[in-house]
Design an enzyme around this catalytic site. Structure first.
Site, short mmCIF file in Angstrom:
data_model
loop_
_atom_site.label_atom_id
_atom_site.label_comp_id
_atom_site.label_asym_id
_atom_site.label_seq_id
_atom_site.Cartn_x
_atom_site.Cartn_y
_atom_site.Cartn_z
N HIS A 188 -52.85 -15.80 56.15
CA HIS A 188 -53.30 -14.41 55.75
C HIS A 188 -53.41 -14.58 54.35
O HIS A 188 -52.68 -15.67 53.61
CB HIS A 188 -52.13 -13.69 56.17
N ASP A 224 -43.84 -16.83 57.04
CA ASP A 224 -44.47 -15.44 57.34
C ASP A 224 -44.18 -14.80 58.42
O ASP A 224 -44.78 -15.49 59.42
CB ASP A 224 -45.94 -15.61 56.78
N GLN A 250 -46.19 -11.15 61.67
CA GLN A 250 -46.58 -10.80 63.07
C GLN A 250 -45.54 -11.33 64.26
O GLN A 250 -45.90 -11.16 65.15
CB GLN A 250 -47.82 -11.48 63.23
N LYS A 306 -45.18 -2.98 60.24
CA LYS A 306 -45.79 -3.50 61.48
C LYS A 306 -44.41 -3.47 62.62
O LYS A 306 -45.06 -3.99 63.73
CB LYS A 306 -46.01 -4.99 61.18
N CYS A 357 -58.23 -10.08 56.47
CA CYS A 357 -57.43 -10.95 55.27
C CYS A 357 -57.27 -12.34 55.72
O CYS A 357 -56.24 -12.72 55.19
CB CYS A 357 -56.16 -10.08 54.79
#
Lengths: 429, 180
Positions: A137, A214, A217, A240, A380
């Site tokens: 991202h 990261d 997700q 999220k 993104c």
């Protein structure tokens, strides 16, 4: 066994019509909807607790401080970080982007000689390397690309295979003795692919680099334990994972947080300040939490973590995987190409796809008219799209509240796209 | 399969004129680099404003939310009144942006710059009308086929798609005149 129909009913926003049809929400990778418990936690905080934290001696200030720190601890237990007082490993941020920028900024200050002596381990200069992947991202790619530009370090990356998986088998070649930082996604926000982290983390540590994850997700969809993954830092957002916008967390192994210089300066992060002497900063996590924090949002995020934990992340992952297998039937529709792994193994229910001959903006408009929310654009992540040779894509992403009916509604709608636009045949009347 | 029932807005937006123009657009020629090509993008890794790559009479337009882009090139006569002798474009995007570029080319080629600017303002007014259209019939008539974008003006997220080419036209004419 979790009752996912009952879970869905806890989301008031899903009980509405859009364009005259029941709303089908398939954009949870952008932001997830909020269960009543989270909505109540945020408004309840303002109704009976709201006050500044870590300051003031009045009753509300005490209650608000306890609620804030309890939420941090609940989140820490949820993601496998230390919740112990004095050994906290979660820093409150405004979101994952803020957390990653905080980290890259702090590494930049360490490169300028700021911070405690132990901060030298983060220092970067010409000849050093920062390794990312092409699946990142922009909020991973750009902070670390800028860090490289500021320090003279070189940015290199792991490439992707045909299905868009990170080529972790090349970690031993790409990560070298000169690598100081490796920053990588746990789950691709376009491809939905779960990264095989073990060989990358092992290699990063072998060469003495810090590994930054990261986890945006992964945390909402999979059981995640930062200690077990052996990552050094990790960033994720509350919104999220069914929590509020405006809050997120940066995980750091305690000894690394203690070595890290502060990135932002102001109130609530300093022990002693003088006009004519350097300030003495507080221990983590306060050192990184300058200014008033998103207290109500953090408190509600803690409730979101507990809410997910009460369902069980194995149950969440199992529910979503069953739906993902069906969602991947998108690839059986004529003219539809999935940009990511074609099987439900080692992937989550975030599925990007291209409809041949119809631009994603047009696909999204048609799908929206059926009351279905998907994301269109580059999400993104422009380099990932370049890898697949497209400018943009359509992306359907599952959440805990989705049903087989939702998936079938999307499959039916996508099957209607090319006939409507008169591509691959004549236009449907 | 049986097509699903459509809501009226969708039909109003995607009129046959628009779909047809997007598939066979006027004025589209290949002259700009393909940015999905990794070899091309690797060579352009330095930070550069898009306009720095443009020649005189050219304007690069980009919609960062969807990645649509168009480079519009106009040749304007030296003689006064300045007249658009040729207008071509290169780019990629949704059917709305592509059809709007195509219909714009058909509308403005051969017109004076002043006439084209009047059409630009009229088209802008149409797109800002939130589906209501233009109050003056005479103005609506001037737009010719471009009036079909009235259906698009109801969708705030798509107005920029329809305006992409027109913004490029305005800018490329200004840049052409600055060189004249």
């Amino acid at each position: 066994m979790a009752d996912f129909e009952a879970i869905r009913r806890q989301f008031p926003i899903l009980d509405q019509q859009v364009h005259g049809r029941p709303l089908v929400y398939l954009d949870s990778a952008a932001t997830a909807q909020k269960p009543q418990a989270v909505i109540d936690a945020e408004s309840g905080f303002y109704e009976s607790i709201n006050a500044g934290v870590h300051r003031g001696a009045h009753e509300l200030a005490a209650r608000s401080t306890v609620a804030f720190e309890d939420a941090r601890a609940a989140m820490a237990r949820f993601v496998g970080a230390s919740a112990e007082e004095g050994h906290e490993e979660l820093v409150v941020t405004a979101g994952a982007t803020a957390g990653l920028n905080l980290l890259a900024t702090a590494f930049g200050y360490a490169s300028m000689g700021r911070g405690p002596a132990a901060a030298r381990r983060f220092a970067l200069g010409p000849g050093d390397e920062i390794v990312v992947s092409q699946a990142e991202h922009h909020s991973v790619l750009l902070p670390f690309q800028e860090l490289a530009a500021r320090t003279g370090a070189t940015l290199t990356w792991l490439a992707l295979d045909d299905e868009g998986r990170i080529r972790t088998d090349t970690a031993d070649e790409v990560i070298t003795d000169r690598t100081k930082v490796v920053a990588m996604t746990h789950v691709g926000n376009v491809t939905g692919a779960i990264t095989d982290l073990a060989p990358v983390v092992r290699r990063a540590h072998e060469v003495g680099a810090v590994f930054v994850l990261d986890a945006c997700q992964s945390v909402p969809h999979l059981p995640v334990d930062f200690h077990a993954l052996d990552v050094d830092f990790a960033a994720f957002s509350a919104h999220k994972m069914y929590g509020p916008t405006g809050a997120g967390f940066l995980y750091g192994r305690r000894e690394l947080l203690e070595a890290l210089p502060p990135a932002w300066f102001g109130g609530s992060m300093v022990e002693l300040a003088w006009m004519d002497k350097p300030a003495q900063y507080m221990d983590p996590p306060a050192r990184f939490e300058a200014g008033t924090q998103p207290v109500a949002q953090v408190v509600a995020a803690g409730v979101a973590a507990q809410w997910l934990q009460s369902i069980g992340m194995d149950a969440v992952a199992g529910h979503e995987q069953a739906l993902t297998s069906e969602l991947l039937r998108l690839g059986d529709i004529p003219g539809v190409r999935i940009l990511g792994p074609m099987s439900a193994t080692a992937r989550i229910g975030t599925v990007a796809f291209e409809v041949e001959g119809v631009h994603p903006h047009d696909v999204g408009q048609y799908i929206d008219a059926q009351g279905i929310a998907i994301r269109v654009g580059h999400h993104c992540a422009q380099p990932v799209h370049r890898h697949f040779g497209v400018y943009a894509s359509n992306r359907a992403s599952l959440g805990v509240y989705n049903t087989m009916d939702d998936v079938h509604a999307l499959l039916d709608a996508v099957a209607g796209v090319r006939p409507f636009f008169g591509v691959g045949g004549t236009r449907a009347e | 399969m049986m097509p699903m029932a459509q809501d009226d807005g969708l039909e109003q937006m995607y009129q046959e004129v628009i779909l047809e123009a997007s598939k066979h657009p006027s004025g589209r020629v290949a002259f700009a680099p393909d940015l999905t090509d990794e070899a091309v993008s690797a060579g352009e890794s330095t930070v550069m404003a898009p306009h720095e790559a443009c020649a005189a009479g050219e304007s690069h337009q980009f919609n960062p939310t969807c990645g649509d882009e168009a480079t519009i090139h106009v040749d304007v006569s030296d003689a006064v009144p300045h007249r658009i002798e040729r207008v071509v474009w290169d780019g990629h995007g949704c059917s709305i942006s592509q059809a709007s570029l195509s219909i714009m080319v058909d509308l403005v080629e051969g017109r004076t710059v002043d006439e084209a600017m009047d059409l630009f303002r009229t088209f802008h007014a149409l797109m800002e009308s939130r589906g209501a259209g233009l109050a003056e019939d005479a103005k609506a008539d001037e737009l010719g086929d471009a009036i079909v974008f009235q259906g698009v003006s109801k969708y705030p997220m798509r107005i920029k798609c329809a305006l992409l080419g027109w913004e490029g036209l305005k800018d490329s004419m200004a840049r052409a005149l600055a060189q004249a």
